[in-house]
Design a protein around this motif. Structure first.
Motif, PDB file in Angstrom:
ATOM      1  N   UNK A   1      49.596  31.534  30.029  1.00 44.96           N
ATOM      2  CA  UNK A   1      49.733  30.237  30.687  1.00 44.96           C
ATOM      3  C   UNK A   1      50.933  30.246  31.633  1.00 44.96           C
ATOM      4  N   UNK A   2      51.987  30.923  31.225  1.00 47.41           N
ATOM      5  CA  UNK A   2      53.183  31.033  32.060  1.00 47.41           C
ATOM      6  C   UNK A   2      52.863  31.737  33.381  1.00 47.41           C
ATOM      7  N   UNK A   3      52.098  32.824  33.318  1.00 45.13           N
ATOM      8  CA  UNK A   3      51.717  33.557  34.521  1.00 45.13           C
ATOM      9  C   UNK A   3      50.886  32.688  35.455  1.00 45.13           C
ATOM     10  N   UNK A   4      49.986  31.923  34.879  1.00 48.88           N
ATOM     11  CA  UNK A   4      49.131  31.054  35.697  1.00 48.88           C
ATOM     12  C   UNK A   4      49.951  29.950  36.371  1.00 48.88           C
ATOM     13  N   UNK A   5      50.935  29.435  35.666  1.00 44.79           N
ATOM     14  CA  UNK A   5      51.815  28.418  36.251  1.00 44.79           C
ATOM     15  C   UNK A   5      52.615  29.003  37.406  1.00 44.79           C
ATOM     16  N   UNK A   6      53.136  30.206  37.222  1.00 44.26           N
ATOM     17  CA  UNK A   6      53.915  30.859  38.276  1.00 44.26           C
ATOM     18  C   UNK A   6      53.046  31.154  39.494  1.00 44.26           C
ATOM     19  N   UNK A   7      51.773  31.486  39.243  1.00 44.76           N
ATOM     20  CA  UNK A   7      50.851  31.752  40.354  1.00 44.76           C
ATOM     21  C   UNK A   7      50.629  30.486  41.180  1.00 44.76           C
ATOM     22  N   UNK A   8      50.480  29.367  40.489  1.00 44.69           N
ATOM     23  CA  UNK A   8      50.284  28.089  41.175  1.00 44.69           C
ATOM     24  C   UNK A   8      51.501  27.753  42.034  1.00 44.69           C
ATOM     25  N   UNK A   9      52.681  28.086  41.540  1.00 44.12           N
ATOM     26  CA  UNK A   9      53.927  27.775  42.255  1.00 44.12           C
ATOM     27  C   UNK A   9      54.188  28.734  43.418  1.00 44.12           C
ATOM     28  N   UNK A  10      53.472  29.847  43.437  1.00 42.13           N
ATOM     29  CA  UNK A  10      53.657  30.867  44.474  1.00 42.13           C
ATOM     30  C   UNK A  10      52.694  30.583  45.629  1.00 42.13           C
ATOM     31  N   UNK A  11      53.224  30.315  46.797  1.00 39.95           N
ATOM     32  CA  UNK A  11      52.400  29.902  47.930  1.00 39.95           C
ATOM     33  C   UNK A  11      51.510  31.019  48.461  1.00 39.95           C
ATOM     34  N   UNK A  12      51.802  32.248  48.094  1.00 38.35           N
ATOM     35  CA  UNK A  12      51.015  33.376  48.603  1.00 38.35           C
ATOM     36  C   UNK A  12      49.962  33.870  47.607  1.00 38.35           C
ATOM     37  N   UNK A  13      49.907  33.263  46.431  1.00 38.28           N
ATOM     38  CA  UNK A  13      48.932  33.678  45.413  1.00 38.28           C
ATOM     39  C   UNK A  13      48.026  32.496  45.083  1.00 38.28           C
ATOM     40  N   UNK A  14      46.738  32.739  45.087  1.00 41.33           N
ATOM     41  CA  UNK A  14      45.756  31.712  44.746  1.00 41.33           C
ATOM     42  C   UNK A  14      45.307  31.916  43.301  1.00 41.33           C
TER      43      UNK A  14
ATOM     44  N   UNK B   1      39.557  30.532  39.514  1.00 42.00           N
ATOM     45  CA  UNK B   1      38.820  30.304  38.265  1.00 42.00           C
ATOM     46  C   UNK B   1      37.525  31.101  38.276  1.00 42.00           C
ATOM     47  N   UNK B   2      36.957  31.299  37.108  1.00 37.04           N
ATOM     48  CA  UNK B   2      35.690  32.029  37.009  1.00 37.04           C
ATOM     49  C   UNK B   2      34.583  31.284  37.748  1.00 37.04           C
ATOM     50  N   UNK B   3      34.635  29.971  37.701  1.00 34.78           N
ATOM     51  CA  UNK B   3      33.645  29.161  38.418  1.00 34.78           C
ATOM     52  C   UNK B   3      33.769  29.369  39.933  1.00 34.78           C
ATOM     53  N   UNK B   4      34.991  29.405  40.432  1.00 26.22           N
ATOM     54  CA  UNK B   4      35.199  29.643  41.861  1.00 26.22           C
ATOM     55  C   UNK B   4      34.714  31.026  42.278  1.00 26.22           C
ATOM     56  N   UNK B   5      34.948  32.016  41.430  1.00 23.52           N
ATOM     57  CA  UNK B   5      34.539  33.389  41.745  1.00 23.52           C
ATOM     58  C   UNK B   5      33.040  33.467  42.006  1.00 23.52           C
ATOM     59  N   UNK B   6      32.283  32.605  41.342  1.00 20.24           N
ATOM     60  CA  UNK B   6      30.830  32.627  41.477  1.00 20.24           C
ATOM     61  C   UNK B   6      30.336  31.773  42.644  1.00 20.24           C
ATOM     62  N   UNK B   7      31.248  31.214  43.425  1.00 19.12           N
ATOM     63  CA  UNK B   7      30.877  30.378  44.560  1.00 19.12           C
ATOM     64  C   UNK B   7      31.155  31.104  45.884  1.00 19.12           C
ATOM     65  N   UNK B   8      30.847  30.422  46.984  1.00 16.93           N
ATOM     66  CA  UNK B   8      31.115  30.978  48.305  1.00 16.93           C
ATOM     67  C   UNK B   8      32.608  31.263  48.459  1.00 16.93           C
ATOM     68  N   UNK B   9      32.908  32.231  49.299  1.00 15.00           N
ATOM     69  CA  UNK B   9      34.295  32.654  49.461  1.00 15.00           C
ATOM     70  C   UNK B   9      35.223  31.522  49.903  1.00 15.00           C
ATOM     71  N   UNK B  10      34.709  30.579  50.696  1.00 12.55           N
ATOM     72  CA  UNK B  10      35.587  29.504  51.164  1.00 12.55           C
ATOM     73  C   UNK B  10      36.083  28.628  50.020  1.00 12.55           C
ATOM     74  N   UNK B  11      35.381  28.688  48.856  1.00 12.06           N
ATOM     75  CA  UNK B  11      35.799  27.910  47.681  1.00 12.06           C
ATOM     76  C   UNK B  11      36.947  28.574  46.932  1.00 12.06           C
ATOM     77  N   UNK B  12      37.204  29.835  47.208  1.00 14.35           N
ATOM     78  CA  UNK B  12      38.218  30.566  46.452  1.00 14.35           C
ATOM     79  C   UNK B  12      39.637  30.047  46.702  1.00 14.35           C
ATOM     80  N   UNK B  13      39.833  29.404  47.821  1.00 20.45           N
ATOM     81  CA  UNK B  13      41.183  28.943  48.179  1.00 20.45           C
ATOM     82  C   UNK B  13      41.330  27.432  48.028  1.00 20.45           C
ATOM     83  N   UNK B  14      40.441  26.825  47.261  1.00 16.34           N
ATOM     84  CA  UNK B  14      40.393  25.359  47.230  1.00 16.34           C
ATOM     85  C   UNK B  14      41.464  24.707  46.370  1.00 16.34           C
ATOM     86  N   UNK B  15      42.331  25.501  45.716  1.00 16.85           N
ATOM     87  CA  UNK B  15      43.414  24.867  44.958  1.00 16.85           C
ATOM     88  C   UNK B  15      44.763  25.394  45.391  1.00 16.85           C
TER      89      UNK B  15
END
Length: 262
Positions: free
Chosen positions: A232-245, A248-262
């Protein structure tokens, strides 16, 4: 899938992104453990949940039997999670072991397992939900060109994908045998043409941060697979890092433009 937004090159980690191989690692580690410590009474099932939870701290496969040893010795989960990098050399010295010995034993045990009962070995791997059809869909598209970058042996990775009906050229699977950090592999994959886009999906934040530090890899788009071997700590740090998206597994299964939606 929209080709206009698709990257030219998509680099994917294997364990923790495409495949959950924790059950295989536990069984392979058990076999190595019994060879080294001659403990035929080891009740590995009682340690399984802790072993699986702590998978996120492992950098390369040879550390797995050491993790099992640490659990048998009663080292607390919190201690392992926070101080694994210092525990590894201490355990190696205490048990009179070397990295090379563990690597060799792990490969030998795995090879024998595969040779004697390949179906049982395959059954100890589980691809994450929806991964296989999405991977097949991406591979069938005009782009991106897919590479798998893994610390697992390339031959094992190829066998697992082949068993699932995924056809990917062996030279697009870059495994442990290449003996180079993922930063170097990505450097080799990235053409000098600035218009070529490369996306990298990995479940270890530490690996993504090492890529981020490389000036020559500044154009690589980085994704942390939230469903993989991370905390959970790693995921929080990723969210705080502007260069890392955070992906989610759900996003991975969608169109590429959805991968950067958060």
């Amino acid at each position: 899938m929209s080709s206009s937004i698709a990257p030219d090159i998509l680099a994917l980690d294997f364990d923790g992104v495409l495949c959950d191989g924790r059950a295989e690692y536990l069984e392979s580690s058990r076999r190595v453990y019994q060879e080294i410590w001659n403990d035929s009474d080891l009740e590995v099932e009682k340690l399984a949940s802790c072993f699986y939870e702590l998978r996120s701290i492992i950098e390369t496969g040879w550390e797995m039997p050491l993790l099992l040893r640490a659990l048998v010795l009663g080292i607390a989960d919190k201690e392992i999670l926070q101080n694994w990098s210092s525990l590894v050399p201490n355990l190696l010295e205490k048990e009179n072991l070397s990295q090379q010995t563990l690597m060799q034993l792990l490969d030998e045990k795995r090879d024998r397992w595969i040779q004697s009962n390949v179906q049982d070995w395959l059954a100890h791997h589980q691809f994450y939900s929806g991964i296989i059809p999405q991977l097949q869909h991406i591979l069938a598209s005009s782009k991106p060109q897919v590479y798998i970058i893994t610390t697992k042996e390339g031959r094992f990775t190829y066998t697992l994908l082949e068993q699932q009906g995924v056809k990917i050229p062996p030279d697009q699977i870059i495994g442990k045998e290449c003996q180079q950090p993922k930063t170097e592999t990505l450097t080799n994959l990235l053409p000098t043409d600035d218009t070529v886009s490369l996306w990298f999906v990995e479940d270890r934040l530490k690996t993504l941060l090492s890529v981020q530090k490389q000036a020559n890899l500044a154009s690589v788009k980085l994704f942390l697979a939230s469903w993989g071997y991370n905390t959970a700590r790693s995921r929080t740090l990723a969210i705080e890092n502007q260069q890392i998206h955070l992906l989610s597994l759900d996003q991975f299964q969608q169109d590429f433009f959805q991968w950067e939606s958060n």
